[in-house]
Design a protein around this motif. Structure first.
Motif, mmCIF file in Angstrom:
data_model
loop_
_atom_site.group_PDB
_atom_site.id
_atom_site.type_symbol
_atom_site.label_atom_id
_atom_site.label_comp_id
_atom_site.label_asym_id
_atom_site.label_seq_id
_atom_site.Cartn_x
_atom_site.Cartn_y
_atom_site.Cartn_z
ATOM 1 N N GLY A 38 0.874 -1.251 -0.040
ATOM 2 C CA GLY A 38 0.170 0.055 0.092
ATOM 3 C C GLY A 38 0.816 1.095 -0.075
ATOM 4 O O GLY A 38 2.009 1.311 0.511
ATOM 5 N N PHE A 39 0.335 2.248 -0.648
ATOM 6 C CA PHE A 39 1.048 3.395 -0.738
ATOM 7 C C PHE A 39 0.266 4.610 -0.722
ATOM 8 O O PHE A 39 -0.952 4.836 -0.898
ATOM 9 C CB PHE A 39 1.824 3.746 -1.991
ATOM 10 N N PHE A 40 0.783 5.913 -0.300
ATOM 11 C CA PHE A 40 -0.130 7.087 -0.320
ATOM 12 C C PHE A 40 0.447 7.896 -1.383
ATOM 13 O O PHE A 40 1.776 8.242 -1.364
ATOM 14 C CB PHE A 40 0.180 7.967 1.103
ATOM 15 N N ILE A 41 -0.072 8.437 -2.328
ATOM 16 C CA ILE A 41 0.209 9.135 -3.324
ATOM 17 C C ILE A 41 0.052 10.790 -3.332
ATOM 18 O O ILE A 41 -1.386 11.155 -2.931
ATOM 19 C CB ILE A 41 -0.546 8.899 -4.952
ATOM 20 N N THR A 42 0.919 11.647 -3.299
ATOM 21 C CA THR A 42 0.896 13.062 -3.030
ATOM 22 C C THR A 42 1.428 13.606 -4.267
ATOM 23 O O THR A 42 2.034 12.764 -5.280
ATOM 24 C CB THR A 42 1.333 13.343 -1.628
ATOM 25 N N ALA A 43 1.552 14.819 -4.214
ATOM 26 C CA ALA A 43 2.034 15.608 -5.657
ATOM 27 C C ALA A 43 2.747 17.012 -5.142
ATOM 28 O O ALA A 43 2.361 17.298 -3.976
ATOM 29 C CB ALA A 43 1.053 15.892 -6.551
ATOM 30 N N THR A 44 3.330 17.601 -6.128
ATOM 31 C CA THR A 44 3.805 18.844 -5.785
ATOM 32 C C THR A 44 2.793 19.824 -5.697
ATOM 33 O O THR A 44 3.144 21.107 -5.205
ATOM 34 C CB THR A 44 5.076 19.089 -6.909
ATOM 35 N N ARG B 288 -6.244 -6.115 1.667
ATOM 36 C CA ARG B 288 -5.160 -6.838 1.225
ATOM 37 C C ARG B 288 -4.958 -6.979 -0.173
ATOM 38 O O ARG B 288 -4.506 -8.204 -0.601
ATOM 39 C CB ARG B 288 -4.880 -8.039 2.107
ATOM 40 N N ALA B 289 -5.276 -6.046 -0.860
ATOM 41 C CA ALA B 289 -4.946 -6.040 -2.347
ATOM 42 C C ALA B 289 -3.495 -6.139 -2.691
ATOM 43 O O ALA B 289 -2.806 -5.606 -1.941
ATOM 44 C CB ALA B 289 -5.839 -4.785 -3.155
ATOM 45 N N GLY B 290 -3.296 -6.943 -3.899
ATOM 46 C CA GLY B 290 -1.839 -6.563 -4.349
ATOM 47 C C GLY B 290 -1.233 -5.469 -4.262
ATOM 48 O O GLY B 290 -0.228 -5.085 -3.946
ATOM 49 N N LEU B 291 -1.933 -4.486 -4.752
ATOM 50 C CA LEU B 291 -1.649 -2.919 -4.598
ATOM 51 C C LEU B 291 -2.882 -2.018 -4.327
ATOM 52 O O LEU B 291 -3.865 -2.153 -5.070
ATOM 53 C CB LEU B 291 -1.017 -2.373 -5.904
ATOM 54 N N THR B 292 -2.705 -1.281 -3.180
ATOM 55 C CA THR B 292 -3.737 -0.355 -2.765
ATOM 56 C C THR B 292 -3.081 0.966 -2.725
ATOM 57 O O THR B 292 -1.807 1.335 -2.101
ATOM 58 C CB THR B 292 -4.103 -0.890 -1.318
ATOM 59 N N LEU B 293 -3.576 1.934 -3.520
ATOM 60 C CA LEU B 293 -3.331 3.278 -3.274
ATOM 61 C C LEU B 293 -4.116 4.309 -2.758
ATOM 62 O O LEU B 293 -5.445 4.036 -2.977
ATOM 63 C CB LEU B 293 -2.825 3.727 -4.874
ATOM 64 N N ILE B 294 -3.681 5.010 -1.799
ATOM 65 C CA ILE B 294 -4.479 6.058 -1.279
ATOM 66 C C ILE B 294 -4.196 7.381 -1.864
ATOM 67 O O ILE B 294 -2.921 8.132 -1.455
ATOM 68 C CB ILE B 294 -4.617 6.034 0.350
ATOM 69 N N GLU B 295 -5.141 8.110 -2.478
ATOM 70 C CA GLU B 295 -4.516 9.396 -3.138
ATOM 71 C C GLU B 295 -5.056 10.605 -2.309
ATOM 72 O O GLU B 295 -6.198 10.671 -2.068
ATOM 73 C CB GLU B 295 -5.141 9.645 -4.518
ATOM 74 N N GLY B 296 -3.941 11.367 -2.127
ATOM 75 C CA GLY B 296 -4.373 12.869 -1.463
ATOM 76 C C GLY B 296 -5.024 13.807 -2.374
ATOM 77 O O GLY B 296 -5.501 13.503 -3.386
ATOM 78 N N ALA B 297 -5.155 14.943 -1.996
ATOM 79 C CA ALA B 297 -5.645 16.033 -2.717
ATOM 80 C C ALA B 297 -4.590 17.302 -2.704
ATOM 81 O O ALA B 297 -4.213 17.488 -1.757
ATOM 82 C CB ALA B 297 -7.043 16.535 -2.053
ATOM 83 N N GLY B 298 -4.480 17.626 -3.799
ATOM 84 C CA GLY B 298 -3.378 18.888 -3.933
ATOM 85 C C GLY B 298 -1.831 18.154 -3.412
ATOM 86 O O GLY B 298 -1.493 17.254 -3.844
ATOM 87 N N LEU C 293 1.932 4.673 5.628
ATOM 88 C CA LEU C 293 2.141 4.396 4.197
ATOM 89 C C LEU C 293 3.441 4.879 3.704
ATOM 90 O O LEU C 293 3.545 6.211 3.783
ATOM 91 C CB LEU C 293 0.968 4.612 3.532
ATOM 92 N N PRO C 294 4.299 4.252 2.954
ATOM 93 C CA PRO C 294 5.263 4.840 2.304
ATOM 94 C C PRO C 294 4.416 5.678 0.992
ATOM 95 O O PRO C 294 3.280 5.613 0.608
ATOM 96 C CB PRO C 294 5.784 3.736 1.275
ATOM 97 N N VAL C 295 5.328 6.659 0.558
ATOM 98 C CA VAL C 295 4.737 7.816 -0.200
ATOM 99 C C VAL C 295 5.214 7.670 -1.573
ATOM 100 O O VAL C 295 6.610 7.345 -1.863
ATOM 101 C CB VAL C 295 4.775 9.028 0.264
#
Length: 241
Positions: free
Chosen positions: A6-12, A112-122, A143-145
């Protein structure tokens, strides 16, 4: 027992391409036969439908989930105005806090999916309320980012500051993606080299891919530019594994 990551997705910044990159990673994982899941805990800029408020980014993530997931599991808080989530929530009379958002995201991770992504906002420091930011949610989930860099003028500074903030908050950066959102950017190669030096060489975060401007910005097209092995090869999350 099969491995889950699992990962947390953020952005610039906003509109840097978090959803495109997230969908591309999910698509690539599904092509390998992995199960996939995604969360968009809070989303502003949602449209009213017969089923209720629906957000385009959350719907795009939902389309990449294998097996399918109900919308409410992915996006528990949808807000109408296309403005900062904490302002949209205040105007809607909705109380935003980390625990309210963390509970449904933990339920997603528990699948427990093979890949889980949690997406932030902004970006990393988008507020939820007067005391908490979306970064606080990533910390609570441990979560790793994944950092998506919207490559345009100013991206080098934004990317380095974001990497520093994530590391200061105690979370590992699993990798970063360069999303070339300005096709007319001057000295593009020089800027990419500076990003790689600041994030990969000095920052220790591997580059997961460089996504050029796409004629059709689809998950499949973007997935071809990403290195899933570089991401999953180093994935380790005690809350999931």
């Amino acid at each position: 027992m099969s491995r889950s990551a699992g990962f947390f997705i953020t952005a610039t910044d906003t509109d840097a391409g978090k959803t495109l990159i997230g969908c591309a990673l999910l698509h690539a994982a599904a092509q390998r036969g992995l199960t996939t899941a995604a969360g968009k805990p809070v989303a502003s800029g949602s449209a009213m439908t017969r089923a209720g408020l629906r957000n385009a980014d959350a719907l795009a993530l939902q389309a990449q989930c294998r097996p399918p997931l109900p919308y409410e599991a992915i996006n528990p808080v949808a807000l109408a105005p296309p403005i900062a989530p904490h302002i949209a929530a205040r105007e809607a009379g909705v109380a935003l806090d980390v625990e309210r958002l963390a509970a449904p995201m933990r339920a997603l991770l528990a699948r427990r999916a093979g890949l889980t992504l949690i997406e932030g906002a902004g970006g990393w420091r988008v507020p939820l309320n007067a005391r908490e930011c979306l970064s606080s949610l990533a910390i609570a989930l441990a979560l790793p980012v994944i950092l998506v860099v919207g490559v345009r003028l100013g991206a080098i500074n934004h990317a380095r500051l974001t990497l520093e903030a994530i590391r200061r908050d105690g979370l590992p950066v699993a990798g970063w993606v360069a999303n070339l959102i300005d096709p007319d950017m001057a000295r593009g190669e020089d800027n990419l080299a500076a990003l790689d030096d600041g994030l990969s060489v000095q920052g220790g975060a591997p580059c997961l891919g460089v996504v050029p401007p796409l004629a059709t910005a689809t998950a499949r097209a973007a997935a071809d530019q990403l290195d899933l092995d570089a991401l999953l090869g180093g994935a380790s999350n005690p809350a999931i594994d």
